[in-house]
Scaffold this motif. Structure first.
Motif, PDB file in Angstrom:
ATOM      1  N   GLU A 298       9.671  71.438   3.185  1.00  0.00           N
ATOM      2  CA  GLU A 298      10.897  72.793   4.197  1.00  0.00           C
ATOM      3  C   GLU A 298      11.417  72.935   2.633  1.00  0.00           C
ATOM      4  O   GLU A 298      12.187  71.791   2.329  1.00  0.00           O
TER       5      GLU A 298
ATOM      6  N   GLU B  35      16.809  79.556  -0.976  1.00  0.00           N
ATOM      7  CA  GLU B  35      15.558  80.754  -1.033  1.00  0.00           C
ATOM      8  C   GLU B  35      16.092  80.224  -2.901  1.00  0.00           C
ATOM      9  O   GLU B  35      17.259  80.341  -3.300  1.00  0.00           O
TER      10      GLU B  35
ATOM     11  N   CYS C   5       3.614  73.320   1.239  1.00  0.00           N
ATOM     12  CA  CYS C   5       4.635  72.875   2.532  1.00  0.00           C
ATOM     13  C   CYS C   5       5.169  72.599   2.911  1.00  0.00           C
ATOM     14  O   CYS C   5       6.374  72.526   3.827  1.00  0.00           O
TER      15      CYS C   5
ATOM     16  N   CYS D 136      -1.078  74.647   5.365  1.00  0.00           N
ATOM     17  CA  CYS D 136       0.087  73.607   5.722  1.00  0.00           C
ATOM     18  C   CYS D 136       0.454  74.332   7.760  1.00  0.00           C
ATOM     19  O   CYS D 136       1.085  73.523   8.147  1.00  0.00           O
TER      20      CYS D 136
ATOM     21  N   CYS E 221      12.110  78.324  -8.120  1.00  0.00           N
ATOM     22  CA  CYS E 221      10.871  77.444  -7.560  1.00  0.00           C
ATOM     23  C   CYS E 221      10.077  76.755  -8.009  1.00  0.00           C
ATOM     24  O   CYS E 221      10.068  77.091  -9.993  1.00  0.00           O
TER      25      CYS E 221
ATOM     26  N   THR F  89       2.549  79.524   3.337  1.00  0.00           N
ATOM     27  CA  THR F  89       3.339  78.529   2.539  1.00  0.00           C
ATOM     28  C   THR F  89       4.723  78.747   2.171  1.00  0.00           C
ATOM     29  O   THR F  89       4.900  79.888   2.805  1.00  0.00           O
ATOM     30  N   ASN F  90       5.377  78.006   2.191  1.00  0.00           N
ATOM     31  CA  ASN F  90       6.835  77.996   1.488  1.00  0.00           C
ATOM     32  C   ASN F  90       6.684  79.577   0.544  1.00  0.00           C
ATOM     33  O   ASN F  90       6.021  79.319   0.408  1.00  0.00           O
ATOM     34  N   GLU F  91       7.922  80.138   0.099  1.00  0.00           N
ATOM     35  CA  GLU F  91       7.810  80.847  -0.957  1.00  0.00           C
ATOM     36  C   GLU F  91       7.823  80.390  -2.388  1.00  0.00           C
ATOM     37  O   GLU F  91       7.296  81.358  -3.266  1.00  0.00           O
TER      38      GLU F  91
END
Length: 496
Positions: free
Chosen positions: A444, A448, A442, A415, A468, A436-438
């Protein structure tokens, strides 16, 4: 009804049409003629020429007329003489004779002066491409004067160029037929990006130059030139130097500007600085040493110069000569000798010889020995009688010797959130992570995983949980049944 032969028809009907021959236009069917005309033998003719009234009987052209015979058929109408019970049968012959006697027409004359029906009207267009014209051949026939096809490819369309002639921006191709109606340019070369017929090895606008800050641009003659790159500086690096390599430097200008280790700046080498009196230049005597006719005076600074003050008699050797030094003062080219009296004079004894570079002191090496941070340079004798290093490689950005595949500090990772760092040996750079994000992507995220969210489609009041998704984003997981209370999904059930 009565049917007449072609000869009778020509006499009765077509003769009447001679006065309107100019109105006989070419046709393929009756629909291409006016309402009062029929298409006969490729020409529009008035129907009054073909159908007339003779004694109340219809006169038409029957199939038998094509054979040149006369065929008389009974009429099924009220005027049918063959079925009339009042001896009208004998009137058939009389009526036929009456028709020829009662018809007053002029002989038919076609546009070429003959009596036959012409194939086409003289002056009309003809030919494969419509560029010809019908002309009278004889009084009863016409001929098509046709110049043939319009182009060199055998077709009628106007083509862009003559086959076999040069084409293309650079006139290095040849026109060739593409069927009968078009041509294509074979082997022609288009102008380059600079509008010329020169093969460019570079892409206009691409970066160029030793420092990569220039751009390839077009020259007046259509070639490419690297513009805007200053090239390497005098120290072999990219960057502007403050000063001129080899220029004088120091407080009195006695030093020399040389390249710093980074190649991006200059440093002053062998700057002698100011003299003992704070000025530039050699003093007449060393301040504090004796002076005068008998060496009784002392050299003293007067501003930035030295003057002899307080002479008090003979020198230390018993003479009256004026010495610049006292007994025991250092002397010799390297200053390692000592002033000693020789009679009433002072002489230097004990000085050492100059080194191989014509200077004083131990050189610590020999000309030609390896030098530099990476040991790739060579020692040489400089103007000061010492050794200097030339040609040595500088340390790379990681503090080691050798080229790096890329500079440390650049972005990397899936990313572009990580950084290239130096390896321990300083010979390479590696990416310090794969951030990377959780959810492993990549993009935004708007929250969470595990946060509460509002379930879609419930009009508010239903709360789900962010989780996710397979594409690396967050999705709101909700129960799709109203009885579920808090709205969270049961295992295996999902509403998005």
């Amino acid at each position: 009804m009565k049917s007449l032969t072609l000869a009778s028809l020509a006499f009765i009907g077509l003769a009447a049409c001679s006065s309107t021959a100019s109105n006989q236009t070419p046709c393929a069917n009756d629909g291409e003629c006016e309402q009062t005309q029929l298409c006969v033998d490729g020409l529009c003719r008035d129907d009054s020429v073909l159908v007339g009234d003779a004694g109340g009987d219809d006169v038409t052209l029957s199939d038998a007329d094509q054979d040149g015979t006369e065929d008389v058929e009974p009429d099924t109408g009220d005027d049918d003489t063959s079925t009339d019970t009042d001896d009208d049968t004998t009137d058939t012959g009389a009526d036929t004779g009456d028709t020829s006697d009662d018809t007053d027409v002029e002989p038919f004359v076609n546009a070429c002066g003959g009596e036959a029906v012409l194939e086409a009207e003289p002056g009309a267009g003809c030919g494969e491409c419509g560029g010809g014209v019908w002309l009278c051949d004889t009084e009863d026939s016409v001929i098509c004067e046709d110049p043939g096809t319009n182009n060199a490819c055998g077709g009628c369309a106007v083509i862009d160029g003559e086959p076999g002639t040069p084409c293309g921006d650079c006139e290095d191709g040849l026109w060739a037929c593409d069927g009968e109606t078009a041509v294509i340019c074979e082997g022609g070369t288009a102008f380059n990006d600079c509008g010329a017929c020169i093969d460019l090895d570079e892409e206009i606008g691409a970066t160029c130059g030793e420092c990569g800050v220039g751009a390839w641009a077009c020259t007046e003659d259509g070639d490419a030139s690297c513009e805007g790159d200053p090239g390497l500086n005098a120290c072999g690096e990219c960057g502007e130097l403050d000063g001129e390599l080899g220029g004088s430097c120091g407080e009195c200008g006695g030093g020399e500007l040389v390249c710093a280790d980074d190649g991006l700046s200059l440093t002053c080498l062998d700057d002698g600085g100011v003299n003992e009196c704070g000025g530039c230049g050699v003093l007449d005597g060393l301040p504090g040493t004796s002076c005068g006719a008998c060496d009784y005076g002392t050299w003293t600074c007067d501003g930035e110069t030295a003057v002899c003050e307080g002479e008090i008699g003979t020198n230390a050797c018993g003479g009256c000569d004026i010495f610049a030094e006292d007994i025991g003062d250092a002397c010799g080219e390297c200053g390692d000798g000592a002033m000693t009296c020789d009679g009433d004079a002072l002489i230097c004894r004990g000085e050492t010889e100059l080194n191989v570079c014509g200077g004083c002191g131990d050189l610590g090496g020999l000309p030609g020995d390896a030098c530099g941070a990476c040991g790739t340079g060579a020692l040489f004798c400089d103007d000061a009688g010492g050794l200097s290093c030339t040609g040595g490689d500088e340390l790379n950005a990681c503090g080691a010797c050798g080229d790096l595949p890329r500079e440390p500090g650049g972005v990397c990772g899936p990313c572009a959130l990580d950084t290239y760092v130096c390896t321990d040996d300083g010979l390479d750079v590696i990416c310090d992570g794969d951030t990377t994000n959780e959810c492993g992507s990549c993009s935004e995220l708007d929250g969470e995983a595990g946060d509460a969210c509002e379930c879609p489609g419930w009009g508010g009041g239903r709360e789900g949980m962010l989780e996710c998704a397979t594409d690396g984003t967050l999705e709101c997981l909700c129960d799709d049944t109203p009885e579920c209370g808090n709205g969270f999904l049961e295992p295996g059930r999902r509403v998005r």
